[in-house]
Design a protein around this motif. Structure first.
Motif, PDB file in Angstrom:
ATOM      1  N   GLY A   1      18.091  -4.082   8.289  1.00  0.00           N
ATOM      2  CA  GLY A   1      16.767  -3.571   8.628  1.00  0.00           C
ATOM      3  C   GLY A   1      16.693  -2.906   9.984  1.00  0.00           C
TER       4      GLY A   1
ATOM      5  N   ALA B   1       6.521   2.770   2.590  1.00  0.00           N
ATOM      6  CA  ALA B   1       7.930   2.789   3.003  1.00  0.00           C
ATOM      7  C   ALA B   1       8.421   1.384   3.321  1.00  0.00           C
ATOM      8  CB  ALA B   1       8.098   3.682   4.233  1.00  0.00           C
ATOM      9  N   ARG B   2       9.561   1.037   2.733  1.00  0.00           N
ATOM     10  CA  ARG B   2      10.156  -0.282   2.958  1.00  0.00           C
ATOM     11  C   ARG B   2      11.673  -0.137   3.036  1.00  0.00           C
ATOM     12  NH1 ARG B   2       7.002  -4.766   0.913  1.00  0.00           N
ATOM     13  NH2 ARG B   2       8.951  -5.915   1.143  1.00  0.00           N
ATOM     14  N   TYR B   3      12.299  -1.120   3.699  1.00  0.00           N
ATOM     15  CA  TYR B   3      13.757  -1.175   3.698  1.00  0.00           C
ATOM     16  C   TYR B   3      14.218  -1.914   2.438  1.00  0.00           C
ATOM     17  CZ  TYR B   3      13.579  -0.042   8.755  1.00  0.00           C
ATOM     18  OH  TYR B   3      13.371   0.541   9.976  1.00  0.00           O
TER      19      TYR B   3
ATOM     20  N   LEU C   1      16.087  -5.244   2.956  1.00  0.00           N
ATOM     21  CA  LEU C   1      15.335  -6.445   3.341  1.00  0.00           C
ATOM     22  C   LEU C   1      14.328  -6.838   2.261  1.00  0.00           C
ATOM     23  CD1 LEU C   1      14.499  -6.007   7.150  1.00  0.00           C
ATOM     24  CD2 LEU C   1      16.506  -6.994   6.060  1.00  0.00           C
TER      25      LEU C   1
ATOM     26  N   ARG D   1       6.928  11.421  15.086  1.00  0.00           N
ATOM     27  CA  ARG D   1       7.928  10.600  15.802  1.00  0.00           C
ATOM     28  C   ARG D   1       7.694   9.111  15.566  1.00  0.00           C
ATOM     29  NH1 ARG D   1      10.656  12.666  20.637  1.00  0.00           N
ATOM     30  NH2 ARG D   1      10.428  10.571  21.462  1.00  0.00           N
ATOM     31  N   ALA D   2       6.434   8.705  15.626  1.00  0.00           N
ATOM     32  CA  ALA D   2       6.128   7.274  15.453  1.00  0.00           C
ATOM     33  C   ALA D   2       6.463   6.818  14.037  1.00  0.00           C
ATOM     34  CB  ALA D   2       4.658   7.015  15.775  1.00  0.00           C
ATOM     35  N   ALA D   3       6.133   7.655  13.052  1.00  0.00           N
ATOM     36  CA  ALA D   3       6.353   7.260  11.657  1.00  0.00           C
ATOM     37  C   ALA D   3       7.836   7.248  11.297  1.00  0.00           C
ATOM     38  CB  ALA D   3       5.600   8.205  10.721  1.00  0.00           C
TER      39      ALA D   3
ATOM     40  N   ALA E   1      10.210   6.351  13.428  1.00  0.00           N
ATOM     41  CA  ALA E   1      10.912   5.526  14.427  1.00  0.00           C
ATOM     42  C   ALA E   1      11.838   4.498  13.795  1.00  0.00           C
ATOM     43  CB  ALA E   1       9.895   4.820  15.335  1.00  0.00           C
ATOM     44  N   GLY E   2      11.637   4.195  12.519  1.00  0.00           N
ATOM     45  CA  GLY E   2      12.480   3.197  11.865  1.00  0.00           C
ATOM     46  C   GLY E   2      13.698   3.789  11.190  1.00  0.00           C
TER      47      GLY E   2
ATOM     48  N   SER F   1       9.523  -1.633  13.422  1.00  0.00           N
ATOM     49  CA  SER F   1       9.467  -0.242  12.957  1.00  0.00           C
ATOM     50  C   SER F   1       8.409  -0.137  11.863  1.00  0.00           C
ATOM     51  CB  SER F   1      10.831   0.141  12.382  1.00  0.00           C
ATOM     52  OG  SER F   1      11.073  -0.592  11.196  1.00  0.00           O
ATOM     53  N   PRO F   2       8.028   1.090  11.479  1.00  0.00           N
ATOM     54  CA  PRO F   2       7.002   1.219  10.433  1.00  0.00           C
ATOM     55  C   PRO F   2       7.353   0.452   9.156  1.00  0.00           C
ATOM     56  CG  PRO F   2       7.423   3.358  11.434  1.00  0.00           C
ATOM     57  CD  PRO F   2       8.431   2.404  12.019  1.00  0.00           C
TER      58      PRO F   2
ATOM     59  N   ILE G   1       9.231  -2.156   8.771  1.00  0.00           N
ATOM     60  CA  ILE G   1       9.143  -3.606   8.970  1.00  0.00           C
ATOM     61  C   ILE G   1       7.688  -4.025   9.125  1.00  0.00           C
ATOM     62  CG2 ILE G   1       9.677  -5.460  10.621  1.00  0.00           C
ATOM     63  CD1 ILE G   1      12.483  -4.290  10.840  1.00  0.00           C
TER      64      ILE G   1
ATOM     65  N   ARG H   1      15.890 -14.075  18.771  1.00  0.00           N
ATOM     66  CA  ARG H   1      16.910 -13.036  18.610  1.00  0.00           C
ATOM     67  C   ARG H   1      18.192 -13.345  19.359  1.00  0.00           C
ATOM     68  NH1 ARG H   1      15.566 -10.713  14.355  1.00  0.00           N
ATOM     69  NH2 ARG H   1      17.372  -9.433  14.828  1.00  0.00           N
TER      70      ARG H   1
ATOM     71  N   ARG I   1      14.822   0.324  24.166  1.00  0.00           N
ATOM     72  CA  ARG I   1      14.918   1.513  23.321  1.00  0.00           C
ATOM     73  C   ARG I   1      13.497   1.867  22.902  1.00  0.00           C
ATOM     74  NH1 ARG I   1      17.511   1.655  17.410  1.00  0.00           N
ATOM     75  NH2 ARG I   1      16.238  -0.194  17.317  1.00  0.00           N
TER      76      ARG I   1
ATOM     77  N   SER J   1      12.205   3.733  20.467  1.00  0.00           N
ATOM     78  CA  SER J   1      11.784   3.857  19.073  1.00  0.00           C
ATOM     79  C   SER J   1      11.332   2.523  18.512  1.00  0.00           C
ATOM     80  CB  SER J   1      12.918   4.446  18.230  1.00  0.00           C
ATOM     81  OG  SER J   1      14.071   3.636  18.303  1.00  0.00           O
ATOM     82  N   PHE J   2      12.215   1.536  18.451  1.00  0.00           N
ATOM     83  CA  PHE J   2      11.749   0.181  18.152  1.00  0.00           C
ATOM     84  C   PHE J   2      12.727  -0.845  18.669  1.00  0.00           C
ATOM     85  CE2 PHE J   2      14.176   0.843  14.224  1.00  0.00           C
ATOM     86  CZ  PHE J   2      14.586  -0.411  13.810  1.00  0.00           C
TER      87      PHE J   2
END
Lengths: 172, 330
Positions: free
Chosen positions: A55, A68-70, A73, A139-141, A143-144, B101-102, B104, B119, B233, B235-236
């Protein structure tokens, strides 16, 4: 002791019915199988990539009920009764690319391309919710999703381009 | 991942009974974003997972005159974007939006964020039988401790990784827990425990007990709140240090202050010394500096995390100055 009403599955293989890219599929898997394993190893949907498996990278991004999901996970058993969309389900049945896929191609939103399916799926979830995102919102969306090649500027450009095209297509 | 059986609970009674049956060898799963990596790395090996997602009502957001009640299954994405929560409990919404992150945040729930395990890389590595896993040594105390505690970490120097916990403790939230023995309510500040109380687990949940909901009372008029997080970092990432600050003003005077730190202690770390510097005064640069210095008194940095002392002092100062300015702007 209360009588247990819950349905206990496993630990061995159990039959699971999943809805993937608008098709019902039956698989047999242990409860510990992740959605990512089922997609790649049972269903040959290898567009969803396996990279970190923890993840942290976003290469396995899919949509679960449009969100959106991983997939690394998510247990496959958790996806029962929900709509799964993978990169294979994003283009039209006749093979026409989704505007995001087309924009990634035209804008060179990639170098090696390994993270691209995940990038596209993260962007697709964004545009479904926010059809005209600002640069910061993109950028925020995104970020993962990590791009090992560092193609971020082109990725953001591709997402903005796709958003603009989808907007003008809606207005036509 | 070890093999396990999977049970989807239909009710809370069902869930706690399923937990009790294999007490200690069962874990609850909601978003799974922390539990699944723990299982993949061998630090959690449950025989059974109890999925809470089928229990009706646990994903509810209820806003009343008295306050905000959040079910344990409310996704972080919803907390981050909910207009009512952003209005009434800004520090919480900011904390949720700063977490992970989005993808998660879409999967991850409030309950999971509050109950996530630390962690610490020694804890997360199955080859280190550290004190938190029943061993006799905290490897980080003398080892690689850049990301570890500067407060409260004498026995085990993990930091609590949650971004919503400091915000909710600063909001004086209360947790509702449920076990086969019934329901209990505790201030969220007392939900978390230091390693000196329980080195094996970060909160008071019994092995057959579930965090059901959290209630955050409505703040008094004139309250300003924020959550400030610094991560390595952009981003996340988890917090190097964070601060939830909730200040109430009457005119220019600060009448109530709650300052709670994240990423620097094994629990959300309250700063009563800093709060008492502020209460009863109009804030200015000197007083804000005094308060942020007071917050870091007693800090005990380790060999590689001395930077956290000045970093934390700096973000407290920044948070307080911004809240004071936003008060003046209204």
């Amino acid at each position: 002791m209360l009588p247990l009403m819950a349905n206990i599955l496993g630990p061995g293989k159990v039959p699971l019915t999943l809805e993937i890219n608008a098709r019902r599929v039956e698989v047999s898997a242990e409860p510990r199988a992740t959605l990512l394993e089922i997609l790649r190893d049972h269903l040959d949907l290898t567009g969803t990539k396996n990279v970190c498996e923890m993840g942290e990278c976003g290469a396995c991004t899919v949509h679960l009920d449009g969100v959106a999901r991983y997939a690394c996970l998510t247990l496959a058993v958790e996806a029962v009764g929900r709509r799964v969309t993978t990169i294979e389900g994003l283009s039209s049945a006749n093979g026409t690319l989704h505007p995001l896929q087309q924009a990634f191609v035209e804008k060179d939103g990639l170098q090696c391309g390994f993270c691209t399916p995940g990038q596209v799926m993260a962007a697709a979830a964004l545009l479904a919710e926010n059809p005209s995102p600002s640069h910061d919102e993109i950028r925020a969306a995104m970020a993962g999703n990590i791009c090992r090649c560092g193609a971020y500027p082109k990725i953001f450009e591709a997402v903005a381009e796709a958003a603009a095209r989808m907007k003008s297509a809606r207005q036509d | 991942m070890n093999p396990f059986e999977y049970a989807s609970a239909d009710s809370l009674d069902d869930a706690v009974a399923l937990l009790r049956e294999k007490k200690g060898r069962v874990r609850v799963i909601a978003g799974g974003t922390d539990l699944i990596p723990q299982m993949k790395s061998g630090v959690a090996e449950p025989e059974r997972l109890v999925d809470l997602k089928g229990i009706p009502g646990l994903d509810r957001v209820e806003i009343s005159a008295g306050g905000l009640r959040l079910g344990t299954l409310v996704p972080l994405t919803e907390i981050a974007s909910h207009p009512g929560i952003r209005e009434s409990h800004a520090a919480l919404a900011q904390g949720a939006s700063a977490a992970a992150s989005p993808q998660i945040r879409n999967a991850g729930t409030l309950g999971g964020n509050l109950c996530q395990r630390p962690r610490c890389w020694y804890f997360r590595n199955e080859d280190f039988h550290c004190r938190k896993k029943g061993g006799s040594e905290c490897f980080a105390l003398e080892g690689e401790n850049k990301y570890h505690a500067i407060f409260g970490g004498d026995d085990c120097c993990i930091v609590h990784p949650s971004d919503t916990a400091p915000a909710l403790v600063a909001c004086e939230a209360e947790a509702t827990l449920r076990s086969p023995r019934g329901e209990r309510r505790v201030p969220l500040a007392d939900f978390f425990v230091l390693p000196s109380v329980d080195v094996r687990w970060e909160n008071i949940l019994a092995k057959d007990e579930i965090l059901v909901s959290v209630f955050a009372p409505s703040p008094p008029p004139g309250t300003r709140a924020s959550y400030t997080k610094i991560r390595e970092r952009a981003s996340f990432d988890f917090a190097l240090a964070s601060v939830a600050a909730v200040l109430t003003f009457e005119g220019a005077t600060c009448t109530r202050a709650r300052i709670v730190l994240g990423g620097v202690a094994p629990i959300p770390w309250p700063c009563p010394a800093a709060e008492s510097v502020l209460v009863g005064h109009a804030l200015d640069d000197a007083l804000i500096a005094h308060a942020s210095n007071a917050a870091l008194e007693g800090a005990a940095p380790l060999s590689k995390n001395r930077y956290k002392v000045s970093l934390t002092r700096g973000i407290i100062r920044r948070a307080l100055a911004n809240l004071n300015a936003s008060k003046e702007g209204t």
